[in-house]
Enzyme design. Sequence first.
Site, PDB file in Angstrom:
ATOM      1  N   HIS A  56      21.968  53.312  -8.279  1.00  0.00           N
ATOM      2  CA  HIS A  56      22.108  54.342  -9.313  1.00  0.00           C
ATOM      3  C   HIS A  56      22.534  55.693  -8.735  1.00  0.00           C
ATOM      4  O   HIS A  56      22.985  56.571  -9.465  1.00  0.00           O
ATOM      5  CB  HIS A  56      20.826  54.475 -10.153  1.00  0.00           C
ATOM      6  CG  HIS A  56      19.666  55.129  -9.455  1.00  0.00           C
ATOM      7  ND1 HIS A  56      18.615  54.421  -8.936  1.00  0.00           N
ATOM      8  CD2 HIS A  56      19.384  56.427  -9.227  1.00  0.00           C
ATOM      9  CE1 HIS A  56      17.730  55.248  -8.416  1.00  0.00           C
ATOM     10  NE2 HIS A  56      18.177  56.485  -8.573  1.00  0.00           N
ATOM     11  N   ASP A  61      18.658  47.286  -7.350  1.00  0.00           N
ATOM     12  CA  ASP A  61      19.197  48.646  -7.357  1.00  0.00           C
ATOM     13  C   ASP A  61      19.526  49.085  -5.924  1.00  0.00           C
ATOM     14  O   ASP A  61      18.959  50.032  -5.402  1.00  0.00           O
ATOM     15  CB  ASP A  61      18.183  49.603  -7.996  1.00  0.00           C
ATOM     16  CG  ASP A  61      18.744  51.001  -8.210  1.00  0.00           C
ATOM     17  OD1 ASP A  61      19.969  51.190  -8.053  1.00  0.00           O
ATOM     18  OD2 ASP A  61      17.957  51.910  -8.527  1.00  0.00           O
ATOM     19  N   ASN A 116      15.215  61.830  -3.829  1.00  0.00           N
ATOM     20  CA  ASN A 116      14.767  60.915  -2.778  1.00  0.00           C
ATOM     21  C   ASN A 116      15.351  59.514  -2.911  1.00  0.00           C
ATOM     22  O   ASN A 116      15.156  58.672  -2.027  1.00  0.00           O
ATOM     23  CB  ASN A 116      13.241  60.796  -2.777  1.00  0.00           C
ATOM     24  CG  ASN A 116      12.544  61.976  -2.129  1.00  0.00           C
ATOM     25  OD1 ASN A 116      11.498  62.418  -2.596  1.00  0.00           O
ATOM     26  ND2 ASN A 116      13.108  62.503  -1.058  1.00  0.00           N
ATOM     27  N   SER A 117      16.020  59.203  -4.022  1.00  0.00           N
ATOM     28  CA  SER A 117      16.579  57.864  -4.225  1.00  0.00           C
ATOM     29  C   SER A 117      17.393  57.405  -3.028  1.00  0.00           C
ATOM     30  O   SER A 117      18.296  58.103  -2.572  1.00  0.00           O
ATOM     31  CB  SER A 117      17.504  57.853  -5.446  1.00  0.00           C
ATOM     32  OG  SER A 117      16.800  57.593  -6.613  1.00  0.00           O
ATOM     33  N   LEU A 139      19.561  31.255  -5.546  1.00  0.00           N
ATOM     34  CA  LEU A 139      19.155  29.864  -5.720  1.00  0.00           C
ATOM     35  C   LEU A 139      19.685  29.262  -7.006  1.00  0.00           C
ATOM     36  O   LEU A 139      20.010  28.082  -7.061  1.00  0.00           O
ATOM     37  CB  LEU A 139      17.629  29.756  -5.735  1.00  0.00           C
ATOM     38  CG  LEU A 139      16.910  29.835  -4.391  1.00  0.00           C
ATOM     39  CD1 LEU A 139      15.399  29.855  -4.617  1.00  0.00           C
ATOM     40  CD2 LEU A 139      17.301  28.663  -3.518  1.00  0.00           C
ATOM     41  N   GLY A 140      19.721  30.057  -8.075  1.00  0.00           N
ATOM     42  CA  GLY A 140      20.180  29.553  -9.364  1.00  0.00           C
ATOM     43  C   GLY A 140      19.062  28.924 -10.167  1.00  0.00           C
ATOM     44  O   GLY A 140      19.122  27.749 -10.529  1.00  0.00           O
TER      45      GLY A 140
END
Length: 413
Positions: A145, A176, A258-259, A311-312
Amino acid sequence: MENNQNKPDWHNYATKTGATLTKDGSTNNQRKKSNGNGGIIALAIFSLLVGAAGLTFGIISIFNANKPTETVATVSADGYYSGNSTEFKETSIANIVSKVTPAVVSIISETRSTGYQSLFGSRTSQSAGTGMIVSADGYIITNKHVIEGATKVQVITDAGDTYDNVSIVGEDPLNDVAYLKIKNAKDLPTITLGDSKSIAVGQPVLAIGNALGAYQNTVTQGIISGTGRSVTASDSNGGNAETLTDMLQTDAAINPGNSGGPLVNAAGDVIGINTAVSTSANGLGFAIPISATKGMLANIMENGKSERAYLGLTYVTVTAEVAKEAKLSVNHGAYIYNSSNRNADAVVEGGPADKAGIKKGDVITKVGNIEVGRAGSISTLIGEYKVGDTVQLTYIRDGKEATTNVTLEAYED
C-alpha cells in the site's frame, strides 16, 4: 481461478470481531465499517497536492477487535527467548540500531491522476513510507500500500543519499508486500532476515521507520504481544476491504509513515514488516511475519520472476472450537474446507494440492517439519518456498496421519 489460502478462517474472524456466525460459517458484518471500537490505521501517510495548493492527509483504515496477551521472556545470545524476564539495556538497543538503521530507507511514492483538470492543473498524490534494503545491489522490501498505483518512487537512505531510479519489481498477490529495485546500485548496507517461525510472545522487539513521513528512522521499543492475528483493511470510505492474516501484534509504538519498516529482535534480525496500528487503543500494532516474504524474494532475485508459490486450496485454521464443531481428531492445523460454500470443493482442480492428493476434509498439520498454526499459517509457511520447490505435507484423513509431496506452482489471479 482464485486461490483462497490466505483468506481468514470464518470461526477465528467471527470470534475476533464480534460478528454473528451463521450455519455455513460466514459472518454477517465481515465487510461493514467498524463503529470505531477497533479502528486501526495503515502506516503509510498520504498527502494530496493540487498544483501549488496546500496539502491534506488521508489514511487507510483497518479494523480488529483482538485483545493482546502478554508474557515476559528471557533473551539468549542468539536472539531467541525463554524464561521469566528480561529488558533491553541501553547499550544493547544502541548496538541493534547501529546494525539495522543503515539499511532502513524512506520511500516517497508519487501517483498522478489522469483526466483531472482544475485551475491548478493535474492532480498528484504522494505517500511516505519505509522500506528495508535486502541486497547490496538494491533490492528492497516494503508494504504494497506504500507504492500502490505509484508512477514514480524515490528512496532516501539513512545516510541521506537519494535514489530516483527505482522500479517496482514485484507485488505479492496474497499479502501487503511489495519488492523494489534501485537500478545500478552496489555496495549498499543490508538488513538480516530473521526467522519469524521462532517468535515467542513476550520477546522484546524494536520498530524502526519514517514516523509521520517526517522523522526518518525513528526507533521505538516493545514486545511481541501476540501472534496469528487477523485484521481487515479498507480505505477511508470503508471500501476496498483487504484481510491480512497471521499478523504479529506488538506494543512497540509505531506511527503513520512506518509502513514497510522492520520489526527486529534482540539479535538485530528482522522478524516482521510494520503494517498497521490501532487508532482506538494503546499499544496495538501489527506486522507481517518476515518468513512469508522469503520465497517470492528469492524468485525475484534469482530469476527476475515476480511469482508467489501457492498450494491451491481453501482452509480454516483449526482451533479447539473448530475441532469440536467439525469433529476433528487434532486441535491445530489447516482444515481443508470452503467456508463461503460448504457444498463446494475446497481444493483447486488441477492445482498443486490436488495433484498431491489433498482432499476436502483433510487437516494439514505440518509443512515440511514445521507445525501449521503454532509456527504460522499455511500461507506464511508456504511463503518461504519458491515456485517449483517440492515440500512434504503431513495431513490427517479419517483420523489417520499420512504424508505427501507437493510441487509448488505460481499463483495466478
